[in-house]
Scaffold this active site. Structure first.
Site, PDB file in Angstrom:
ATOM      1  N   ARG A 160       2.278  15.366   0.539  1.00  0.00           N
ATOM      2  CA  ARG A 160       1.390  15.751  -0.551  1.00  0.00           C
ATOM      3  C   ARG A 160       1.593  17.224  -0.905  1.00  0.00           C
ATOM      4  O   ARG A 160       2.164  17.988  -0.116  1.00  0.00           O
ATOM      5  CB  ARG A 160      -0.068  15.527  -0.135  1.00  0.00           C
ATOM      6  CG  ARG A 160      -0.353  14.145   0.439  1.00  0.00           C
ATOM      7  CD  ARG A 160      -1.676  14.131   1.180  1.00  0.00           C
ATOM      8  NE  ARG A 160      -1.856  12.889   1.923  1.00  0.00           N
ATOM      9  CZ  ARG A 160      -2.775  11.956   1.632  1.00  0.00           C
ATOM     10  NH1 ARG A 160      -3.591  12.146   0.612  1.00  0.00           N
ATOM     11  NH2 ARG A 160      -2.875  10.857   2.346  1.00  0.00           N
ATOM     12  N   ASP A 202      -4.184   6.353  -3.571  1.00  0.00           N
ATOM     13  CA  ASP A 202      -5.529   6.671  -3.078  1.00  0.00           C
ATOM     14  C   ASP A 202      -6.562   6.550  -4.191  1.00  0.00           C
ATOM     15  O   ASP A 202      -7.086   7.530  -4.697  1.00  0.00           O
ATOM     16  CB  ASP A 202      -5.570   8.063  -2.447  1.00  0.00           C
ATOM     17  CG  ASP A 202      -6.762   8.195  -1.492  1.00  0.00           C
ATOM     18  OD1 ASP A 202      -7.420   7.181  -1.225  1.00  0.00           O
ATOM     19  OD2 ASP A 202      -7.026   9.303  -1.028  1.00  0.00           O
ATOM     20  N   ARG A 206      -9.164   9.112   7.767  1.00  0.00           N
ATOM     21  CA  ARG A 206      -9.451   7.693   7.977  1.00  0.00           C
ATOM     22  C   ARG A 206      -8.227   6.826   7.691  1.00  0.00           C
ATOM     23  O   ARG A 206      -8.326   5.669   7.291  1.00  0.00           O
ATOM     24  CB  ARG A 206     -10.634   7.241   7.121  1.00  0.00           C
ATOM     25  CG  ARG A 206     -10.470   7.428   5.623  1.00  0.00           C
ATOM     26  CD  ARG A 206     -11.611   6.752   4.902  1.00  0.00           C
ATOM     27  NE  ARG A 206     -11.577   7.005   3.471  1.00  0.00           N
ATOM     28  CZ  ARG A 206     -12.286   6.321   2.588  1.00  0.00           C
ATOM     29  NH1 ARG A 206     -13.055   5.332   2.994  1.00  0.00           N
ATOM     30  NH2 ARG A 206     -12.236   6.624   1.303  1.00  0.00           N
ATOM     31  N   GLY A 257     -14.293   7.151   9.651  1.00  0.00           N
ATOM     32  CA  GLY A 257     -12.912   6.686   9.567  1.00  0.00           C
ATOM     33  C   GLY A 257     -12.754   5.294   9.006  1.00  0.00           C
ATOM     34  O   GLY A 257     -11.679   4.704   9.111  1.00  0.00           O
ATOM     35  N   ASP A 267      -4.551  17.252  -2.597  1.00  0.00           N
ATOM     36  CA  ASP A 267      -4.169  16.336  -1.528  1.00  0.00           C
ATOM     37  C   ASP A 267      -3.992  14.912  -2.040  1.00  0.00           C
ATOM     38  O   ASP A 267      -3.603  14.023  -1.268  1.00  0.00           O
ATOM     39  CB  ASP A 267      -5.196  16.366  -0.389  1.00  0.00           C
ATOM     40  CG  ASP A 267      -6.594  16.029  -0.859  1.00  0.00           C
ATOM     41  OD1 ASP A 267      -7.071  16.679  -1.791  1.00  0.00           O
ATOM     42  OD2 ASP A 267      -7.214  15.109  -0.278  1.00  0.00           O
ATOM     43  N   ASN A 268      -4.256  14.681  -3.335  1.00  0.00           N
ATOM     44  CA  ASN A 268      -4.083  13.355  -3.912  1.00  0.00           C
ATOM     45  C   ASN A 268      -2.889  13.267  -4.851  1.00  0.00           C
ATOM     46  O   ASN A 268      -2.779  12.316  -5.626  1.00  0.00           O
ATOM     47  CB  ASN A 268      -5.361  12.936  -4.657  1.00  0.00           C
ATOM     48  CG  ASN A 268      -6.454  12.494  -3.709  1.00  0.00           C
ATOM     49  OD1 ASN A 268      -6.185  12.107  -2.573  1.00  0.00           O
ATOM     50  ND2 ASN A 268      -7.688  12.569  -4.143  1.00  0.00           N
ATOM     51  N   ARG A 302      -1.248   0.335   2.326  1.00  0.00           N
ATOM     52  CA  ARG A 302      -0.559   0.478   1.042  1.00  0.00           C
ATOM     53  C   ARG A 302       0.913   0.815   1.287  1.00  0.00           C
ATOM     54  O   ARG A 302       1.267   1.464   2.274  1.00  0.00           O
ATOM     55  CB  ARG A 302      -1.224   1.548   0.172  1.00  0.00           C
ATOM     56  CG  ARG A 302      -1.186   2.935   0.731  1.00  0.00           C
ATOM     57  CD  ARG A 302      -1.651   3.975  -0.297  1.00  0.00           C
ATOM     58  NE  ARG A 302      -3.062   3.928  -0.578  1.00  0.00           N
ATOM     59  CZ  ARG A 302      -3.964   4.725  -0.011  1.00  0.00           C
ATOM     60  NH1 ARG A 302      -3.582   5.629   0.885  1.00  0.00           N
ATOM     61  NH2 ARG A 302      -5.225   4.640  -0.327  1.00  0.00           N
TER      62      ARG A 302
END
Length: 485
Positions: free
Chosen positions: A200, A277, A92, A140, A267-268, A193
């Site tokens: 990542r 995130d 998304r 999304g 993934d963060n 952002r």
């Protein structure tokens, strides 16, 4: 859309080749109402001169910025609550643009990575911009409340000196979204952002999952060149050590801020050690090692005090990916540098938050231990943030702290140990105490009750006044603290 002469576009993501991202288009939203624009962040990339109409065209309709080839949804995998998921990717959001930090921003920044001569490479990434090939059936979209929460989290963390992405733009998009974890239908938004990298840990994991050593080597060179330029070409263990150091610094700053990210999946976390995130985040009301942010974190995997463990576990996954191109022993050595780096950075973070200078490892550790012991003993009565506010500048703030609203809490054995440890340390830039913020009785906090109150005003009456007032106070706090990430 004429940006300032300081705007320097540089879409380096294309250096990676076609195996790492997919060209996408933003959703066509029914409305575009500007709710927040970060002109200070925009000035760092030469975009502060955009009119509101140009801003909405760029960050609500996603007309390409000058020199930018169009949005890309990044491909990656990841461990989610330690379960591997090969079906991730930007579902998304997308990478909308890349540009160099302006010379003015570079001159005033000492953030990690800012030592490269051209200025840091910065990304504009989106959240809620529509479906991509990696949406997995999702819509999304982003709720307006989720976007508002990220703006507030990023502003608070920046004020506290935590390496963080910055909320750049929030535009309400006019769709009614159905969500299972909040009252629905609810309002929608698209967030942009500004961050230092969209590479990542999960980007490496995808290449390793596919058995593509060539892609791992491509990523190493890309990351080394753009984000860790002191690492030698082809030095996978050296790159891992650089990421370990940056991640240790980030984790220590979270702890000193009393912050719980909530979803520390692979993934963060990114290769520059920059927090981003923000979903179910929380700030500690008071010291509680088991405090969790996400209602779905039933086992406390990502609880406050377990965040260093979680980050280290994620780093081990990154190290495993690099084994495709490097030996296990030097990678293990690099990985094992996390513990010492974290302890070192934790001492520095606590001293920074208390506004005092280092006196040496032993004395600094005594102060960290004494601070945590005082917070532990204080329980619910002594909230996390007010302690650092009351005693900022060290013993120079004793009169202020001992005449303030928590004066009765500053007594007893734990306090005596804290006071003695604090007295050993000289103030750092004592002139900061002259800022009007320190004449207030209470600091700026970001507890969930206040966040919900801010949202209630927006939801019930479209009243953005409390939101704007909070951001203004956080900006004043950022200036008063004078921290750099």
């Amino acid at each position: 859309m004429p940006p300032s002469p300081a705007y320097r576009h540089e879409a380096r993501v294309f250096d990676l080749g076609p195996d790492f991202a997919d060209a996408v288009q933003a959703a066509d939203f029914p409305r575009a109402v500007l709710r927040f624009r970060n002109d200070r962040a925009a000035a760092d990339v030469g975009l502060e001169g955009l009119s509101d109409a140009e801003w909405i065209a760029a960050f609500g309709r996603f007309a390409p910025l000058p020199g930018q080839p169009g949005p890309l949804a990044m491909r990656y995998h990841g461990h989610q609550f330690r379960q591997y998921n090969p079906d991730l990717g930007d579902g998304r959001g997308f990478l909308a643009a890349q540009m160099r930090e302006t010379p003015r921003a570079q001159a005033t920044s000492d953030r990690v990575g800012s030592d490269s001569a051209p200025g840091r490479l910065l990304d504009l990434g989106t959240k809620g911009s529509g479906q991509t090939p990696w949406s997995r059936g999702g819509d999304g979209r982003l709720t307006l409340k989720g976007g508002m929460r990220e703006v507030l989290a990023a502003a608070m963390l920046e004020a506290q000196g935590v390496p963080t992405s910055r909320a750049f733009s929030l535009i309400e998009t006019g769709e009614a979204l159905e969500r299972g974890d909040e009252p629905s239908p609810t309002r929608s938004a698209v967030l942009v952002r500004l961050s230092h990298s969209h590479i990542r840990f999960g980007t490496f994991q995808r290449a390793a999952y596919l058995g593509r050593a060539d892609q791992i080597e491509t990523l190493i060179e890309h990351v080394r060149t753009l984000y860790h330029p002191t690492v030698a070409a082809g030095d996978a263990p050296g790159l891992l050590r650089a990421v370990v150091e940056a991640s240790a610094r980030l984790t220590a700053r979270w702890i000193a801020a009393g912050f719980v990210h909530g979803v520390l999946n692979t993934d963060n976390l990114n290769v520059t050690g920059e927090s981003f995130d923000y979903g179910p985040w929380r700030f500690l009301p008071e010291y509680d090692p088991a405090f969790t942010a996400a209602y779905f974190d039933q086992t406390g995997l990502y609880a406050f005090a377990r965040q260093p463990e979680a980050v280290f576990w994620n780093l081990t996954q990154l190290a495993g990916c690099l084994k495709l191109v490097a030996g296990a022993e030097p990678l293990t050595d690099a990985l094992n540098s996390f513990g010492p780096a974290y302890i070192r950075e934790l001492r520095a973070a606590f001293l920074m938050r208390l506004g005092v200078l280092s006196l040496g490892e032993a004395a600094d550790q005594r102060l960290v231990d004494a601070t945590l012991a005082l917070l532990r003993e204080g329980g619910e009565a002594l909230r996390w943030e007010p302690l650092f506010f009351d005693w900022f500048g060290g013993f120079a703030s004793s009169a202020r702290a001992l005449s303030g609203p928590r004066a009765r809490l500053y007594q007893g054995e734990a306090f005596d140990v804290f006071r003695f440890a604090l007295m050993e340390h000289e103030p750092d830039r004592i002139e900061r105490l002259e800022h009007p913020m320190f004449a207030a009785r209470e600091p700026e906090e970001m507890l969930i009750e206040e966040v919900e109150t801010i949202w209630a005003a927006i939801d019930a009456a479209d009243d953005w006044g409390p939101f704007q007032a909070k951001l203004a106070r956080l900006e004043a706090a950022r200036t008063a603290w004078g921290f750099t990430a």
